[in-house]
Scaffold this motif. Structure first.
Motif, PDB file in Angstrom:
ATOM      1  N   ASP A  17       0.856  -1.191   0.000  1.00 42.52           N
ATOM      2  CA  ASP A  17       0.000   0.000   0.000  1.00 42.52           C
ATOM      3  C   ASP A  17       0.889   1.236   0.000  1.00 42.52           C
ATOM      4  OD1 ASP A  17      -1.890  -1.929   0.304  1.00 42.52           O
ATOM      5  OD2 ASP A  17      -2.619  -1.269   2.262  1.00 42.52           O
ATOM      6  N   PHE A  18       0.916   1.954  -1.124  1.00 41.47           N
ATOM      7  CA  PHE A  18       1.737   3.150  -1.215  1.00 41.47           C
ATOM      8  C   PHE A  18       1.056   4.307  -0.472  1.00 41.47           C
ATOM      9  CE2 PHE A  18       3.406   0.732  -4.799  1.00 41.47           C
ATOM     10  CZ  PHE A  18       4.764   0.910  -4.626  1.00 41.47           C
ATOM     11  N   VAL A  40      14.556 -11.301  -0.431  1.00 42.15           N
ATOM     12  CA  VAL A  40      14.806 -10.318  -1.487  1.00 42.15           C
ATOM     13  C   VAL A  40      14.430 -10.915  -2.843  1.00 42.15           C
ATOM     14  CG1 VAL A  40      16.582  -8.989  -2.687  1.00 42.15           C
ATOM     15  CG2 VAL A  40      16.611  -9.144  -0.186  1.00 42.15           C
ATOM     16  N   ASN A  41      13.638 -10.165  -3.584  1.00 42.37           N
ATOM     17  CA  ASN A  41      13.222 -10.600  -4.919  1.00 42.37           C
ATOM     18  C   ASN A  41      13.090  -9.361  -5.801  1.00 42.37           C
ATOM     19  OD1 ASN A  41      11.990 -11.615  -7.229  1.00 42.37           O
ATOM     20  ND2 ASN A  41      10.775 -13.097  -6.094  1.00 42.37           N
ATOM     21  N   HIS A  42      14.051  -9.173  -6.688  1.00 36.22           N
ATOM     22  CA  HIS A  42      14.055  -7.975  -7.536  1.00 36.22           C
ATOM     23  C   HIS A  42      12.904  -7.969  -8.541  1.00 36.22           C
ATOM     24  CE1 HIS A  42      17.775  -6.827  -5.697  1.00 36.22           C
ATOM     25  NE2 HIS A  42      18.362  -7.942  -6.072  1.00 36.22           N
ATOM     26  N   ASP A  76       5.703   4.713  -5.754  1.00 34.26           N
ATOM     27  CA  ASP A  76       7.160   4.856  -5.878  1.00 34.26           C
ATOM     28  C   ASP A  76       7.643   3.681  -6.715  1.00 34.26           C
ATOM     29  OD1 ASP A  76       9.891   4.890  -5.629  1.00 34.26           O
ATOM     30  OD2 ASP A  76       9.919   5.145  -3.455  1.00 34.26           O
ATOM     31  N   TRP A  77       7.946   3.938  -7.987  1.00 34.99           N
ATOM     32  CA  TRP A  77       8.267   2.867  -8.932  1.00 34.99           C
ATOM     33  C   TRP A  77       9.631   2.243  -8.679  1.00 34.99           C
ATOM     34  CZ3 TRP A  77       4.207   1.272 -11.606  1.00 34.99           C
ATOM     35  CH2 TRP A  77       3.153   2.166 -11.818  1.00 34.99           C
ATOM     36  N   LEU A  78      10.413   2.830  -7.793  1.00 35.31           N
ATOM     37  CA  LEU A  78      11.726   2.285  -7.462  1.00 35.31           C
ATOM     38  C   LEU A  78      11.730   1.541  -6.132  1.00 35.31           C
ATOM     39  CD1 LEU A  78      13.922   5.329  -8.561  1.00 35.31           C
ATOM     40  CD2 LEU A  78      13.243   3.329  -9.901  1.00 35.31           C
ATOM     41  N   TYR A  79      10.598   1.523  -5.460  1.00 33.60           N
ATOM     42  CA  TYR A  79      10.497   0.869  -4.154  1.00 33.60           C
ATOM     43  C   TYR A  79      10.365  -0.640  -4.337  1.00 33.60           C
ATOM     44  CZ  TYR A  79       8.646  -0.399   0.444  1.00 33.60           C
ATOM     45  OH  TYR A  79       8.453  -0.989   1.670  1.00 33.60           O
ATOM     46  N   ASN A  80      10.890  -1.387  -3.370  1.00 31.02           N
ATOM     47  CA  ASN A  80      10.768  -2.836  -3.380  1.00 31.02           C
ATOM     48  C   ASN A  80      10.592  -3.320  -1.948  1.00 31.02           C
ATOM     49  OD1 ASN A  80      11.049  -5.624  -3.546  1.00 31.02           O
ATOM     50  ND2 ASN A  80      12.651  -5.538  -5.090  1.00 31.02           N
ATOM     51  N   PRO A  81       9.382  -3.758  -1.586  1.00 32.80           N
ATOM     52  CA  PRO A  81       9.159  -4.188  -0.202  1.00 32.80           C
ATOM     53  C   PRO A  81       9.973  -5.417   0.184  1.00 32.80           C
ATOM     54  CG  PRO A  81       7.278  -4.767  -1.568  1.00 32.80           C
ATOM     55  CD  PRO A  81       8.156  -3.882  -2.400  1.00 32.80           C
ATOM     56  N   THR A  82      10.378  -6.219  -0.793  1.00 36.04           N
ATOM     57  CA  THR A  82      11.161  -7.406  -0.441  1.00 36.04           C
ATOM     58  C   THR A  82      12.571  -7.026   0.006  1.00 36.04           C
ATOM     59  OG1 THR A  82      12.146  -7.924  -2.616  1.00 36.04           O
ATOM     60  CG2 THR A  82       9.880  -8.672  -2.207  1.00 36.04           C
TER      61      THR A  82
END
Length: 847
Positions: A263-264, A284-286, A270-276
């Motif tokens: 949930d942003f 971690v999963n890109h 934020d297109w560069l964010y990664n919750p993993t």
């Protein structure tokens, strides 16, 4: 201190001229670059420098890397890192800039990276924003940098000894102002203004009336009817189905990628964010950030807008598109094919072929989608085209890239280069139909999932060409070349109308695929038979078969959904998405998959992903507890150029296949034994697997055959070491070892310590299963012989007793006795009735 950006090659400037050059505000000087001693392998150059009195010279002929000697730990100041790079010769070679921040919790080096291509001469200022920088594994943070170095080797680079590079003052900077991807003037220059339908635009451009030009271009596209799409934006369908909850989530910035929701805040994506990466509870999963940028959720959002007319949905699309364009400028240095990049080329292709043109046509006439938005959209699409032309890759990636490029050229013929884009894309994928699909129809990555990706994207081009009236531009046999790829789907089809999940793969709907194939090849009545579930057409004329280039031996009792089926992998690794699992078997008992391959799960950094890729999670043999270690560096070495040396015999009574693994175990220089596996299918309901292990030395070795069973109900059988699943109301499987001397057997379910056993690693949650292990140790040749017995619902294992040695075994079964003998040339089997009468005799030796 502020200064304007000088270099056209900045990492965050896009191709073309910037509409507005922002200023850079210097936060701190990190490395003065006044003395060659600051860098290992560096030299002081007082003649050529950008600032100060000297620069650091790096001759690639003398050293492949340049290392900062006293590396500052904290690089957190500012938005970006400013590199000043001088190239003496435009070699076209490259070097990587590595910022290492080692994390003790991960295996391997943790770092951020940036690629500099030496396609220029003289000085260039390169601005590297920290956000979105490609990342490997899980670095600790920009405040914990342990090492900074530049290298012209590794990372698929080839050192060019002609290259001479100079570095000058490295700074941390803030970016002041707004970056634009492309000026309006540059966009208009990229269009063919001589086209009659662009006359108003041409007039406005000639007057340099840019607001009028924007209005003219937008008016053209909003009224244009010469280029059709799958739906007409002027014929809005209010009856479209859609998910209101899904559309509301998208509008509120509640987005999911690879099954993980985020949930942003305030709905601002934020297109560069990664919750993993941000969350400690997730591996971690890109792929999360990459696949978020495919905007698959825009499809439902567009349908919701059409069905309801609610401008909230149009506003959500516009806001998300604008934010992506602002946050994600195209990299001019390199392909963007790294972790954290929003410009990975497969996402570029997917956006341009699927989600973006659909969204364009859904929202084209919305008053929320302003003329300025429309022009910005075209600018970004043009950037995608340039990026896809410049950074083509290989394998299934290329098919997605070229599908997107062709779509751009097809639906935006107003661009000067549109015809060239279509020609390039169509020619590339026409050639791939000949080179990416082997003579037996398998795609070179040997994964049914990516086989469909490649095939679907290749055929997307003629579909789009036909839609927009350009089918005649394609080679006459473009579609014809695809027939053998559909043949592969048919030949590998499992009883449940899926395909085996070998290598990285997932569920495939074969009837749907062959329904599309039958429309293209109406003479193929076997395609029709599969597509209609046997209601029309004729069944395939062969049941069992060998795919000699892919290396898969497929054994089936019949083509029904209740068939007994086994797939045996005797082939090479494949071009990509590979698993270390040669000689693996997958088995269906009366239509139910019981010996499985899970397809590799998610592309995450976890013990589950490592397990699913390796020999440990497959139904094959370990040597000394070690997994297979085929070399993965040369991707084409994993692709067969000629039929593989797999023994294959097939007839009405039996199928037989044999293949060999003679490559390393554990590490590249360790070859303790050669494994030969033979599989015999005694039709219609018995499978024999013989594993012969020949050591390469005189030492004792341990051999372990693993059987991965999709059940947790296994119970020991009447004979030692045997197990059978006991799922009520379902088909089951009995696993019976026939050579018992010195054999150790066990079964484990849902085990995590000391190693993973009994798990099916799925793309969703991991599922407990059972791993059956049969172990034998000794010097000299050793053999494991296993009987696999499919059981109908309610049946129990028919094997009551087993005896034998010296390569011969007898299995006493309900109503009959099975006599098995291993010979130098294969297997001999005699089946006797309870009264001693011969039922059948089989020899796999060549006639």
């Amino acid at each position: 201190m502020k200064h304007a950006l000088l270099a056209l090659g900045s990492a965050i400037l896009l191709a073309g001229t910037a509409a507005a050059n922002p200023e850079l505000e210097v936060v701190s000087v990190m490395v003065p670059c006044e003395d060659g001693a600051e860098w290992r392998n560096g030299e002081t150059d007082r003649d050529i420098h950008a600032v100060g009195e000297a620069s650091v010279r790096w001759r690639h002929a003398d050293a492949g890397s340049l290392h900062l000697v006293n590396c500052p730990a904290d690089w957190t100041g500012g938005d970006a890192i400013l590199l000043r790079v001088h190239s003496e010769v435009a070699t076209g070679s490259s070097f990587m800039v590595i910022f290492q921040s080692q994390n003790p919790q991960t295996e391997g080096m943790d770092y951020w990276m940036y690629k500099v291509v030496l396609d220029f001469t003289g000085w260039r200022e390169i601005v590297i924003p920290r956000r979105g920088l490609a990342v490997a594994r899980n670095p600790l943070g920009w405040d914990q940098i342990g090492q900074v170095f530049l290298t012209a080797t590794g990372w698929d680079q080839t050192l060019d000894p002609r290259a001479v590079v100079r570095l000058d003052q490295i700074e941390l900077v803030n970016i002041v102002g707004t970056w634009y991807s492309l000026s309006d003037q540059d966009l208009f220059a990229a269009l063919d203004l001589a086209r009659p339908e662009l006359a108003n635009l041409q007039t406005a451009v000639a007057r340099e009336d840019w607001p009028a030009a924007t209005a003219a271009l937008a008016a053209h596209f909003r009224t244009r009817e010469s280029v059709p799409w799958h739906f007409n934006p002027r014929q809005i369908d209010r009856t479209l189905g859609f998910s209101k909850n899904g559309a509301d989530d998208t509008a509120a910035g509640r987005l999911s990628s690879i099954g993980i929701r985020h949930d942003f805040p305030e709905g601002k994506v934020d297109w560069l964010y990664n919750p993993t990466i941000a969350r400690a509870d997730l591996p971690v999963n890109h792929e999360w950030q990459w696949q978020l940028g495919r905007m698959g959720f825009w499809g439902n959002l567009g349908r919701a807008y059409w069905a309801t007319g609610d401008e909230r949905y149009a506003q959500a699309f516009v806001d998300q598109f604008r934010s992506w364009a602002e946050q994600c400028p195209r990299p001019t240095q390199g392909s963007g094919n790294g972790a954290g990049s929003p410009w990975r080329t497969i996402e570029c292709g997917i956006r341009m072929a699927y989600s973006w043109p659909d969204a364009w046509h859904r929202f084209l006439l919305s008053p929320t989608f302003t003329d300025e938005d429309l022009v910005l959209y075209l600018k970004v699409c043009y950037q995608h085209a340039l990026h896809l032309v410049q950074h083509r890759t290989t394998g299934n990636w290329l098919t997605m890239e070229m599908s997107g490029l062709y779509t751009l050229g097809a639906i935006y013929p107003e661009f000067r280069e549109a015809a060239a884009w279509r020609e390039l894309a169509a020619a590339a994928l026409y050639e791939e139909l000949a080179t990416q699909f082997l003579p037996d129809g398998a795609q070179i990555e040997l994964t049914p999932g990516y086989h469909q990706v490649a095939l679907d994207n290749i055929l997307r081009i003629p579909q789009t060409a036909k839609l927009v009236g350009r089918f005649e531009e394609l080679p006459a046999d473009y579609i014809t070349r695809a027939e053998r790829a559909f043949d592969f789907n048919l030949k590998m089809m499992t009883p449940d109308r899926d395909m085996p999940c070998v290598n990285d793969s997932w569920t495939v709907n074969v009837p749907r695929s062959l329904g599309g194939a039958f429309a293209l090849f109406p003479e193929r009545k076997d395609f029709q038979w599969i597509a209609t579930d046997g209601k029309e057409g004729t069944p395939p004329d062969v049941t069992s078969l060998l795919l000699p280039y892919a290396g898969f031996a497929v054994m089936r009792s019949d083509w029904s959904r209740e068939a007994n089926f086994l797939a045996f992998d005797g082939g090479l690794l494949g071009y990509g998405h590979v698993h270390q699992d040669k000689l693996n078997v997958i088995l269906f008992a009366y239509g139910r998959e019981l010996l499985y391959d899970d397809g590799g799960g998610q592309y995450e950094q976890s013990k589950w992903r490592r397990y699913s890729l390796d020999t440990y999670s497959h139904s094959t043999v370990l040597v000394d507890g070690l997994a297979q270690r085929r070399d993965t560096r040369d991707r084409w070495a994993g692709v067969a150029r000629e039929p593989l040396p797999i023994v294959w015999r097939s007839g009405s009574v039996f199928d037989y296949a044999a293949a060999v693994y003679d490559e390393p175990y554990g590490k590249a220089d360790n070859r303790p034994a050669v494994h030969r596996r033979e599989v015999l299918f005694l039709k219609p309901d018995l499978f024999l697997v013989a594993d012969r292990l020949e050591p390469t030395d005189g030492e004792e070795h341990r051999y372990e055959a693993r059987w991965q069973v999709d059940s947790t109900t296994l119970q020991p059988g009447a004979s030692p070491g045997s197990f059978a699943s006991t799922d009520a109301g379902k088909p089951n499987l009995a696993i019976v070892p026939l050579l018992l001397d010195g054999l150790d057997s066990r079964a484990a379910s849902a085990q995590e310590d000391p190693e993973l056993l009994g798990w099916r690693v799925n793309r969703g949650s991991n599922k407990p299963t059972t791993t059956v292990c049969h172990r034998r140790a000794g010097r000299g040749p050793q053999t494991l012989l296993t009987l696999l017995v499919p059981l109908r619902p309610g049946e129990t294992c028919p094997v009551r007793a087993v005896r034998g040695d010296n390569g011969a075994a007898v299995a006493e079964m309900d109503g009959k006795t099975l006599h098995v003998r291993l010979t130098e040339s294969g297997l001999e089997v005699r089946e006797l009735a309870a009264d001693g009468q011969a039922l059948r005799a089989v020899s796999t030796a060549a006639e």
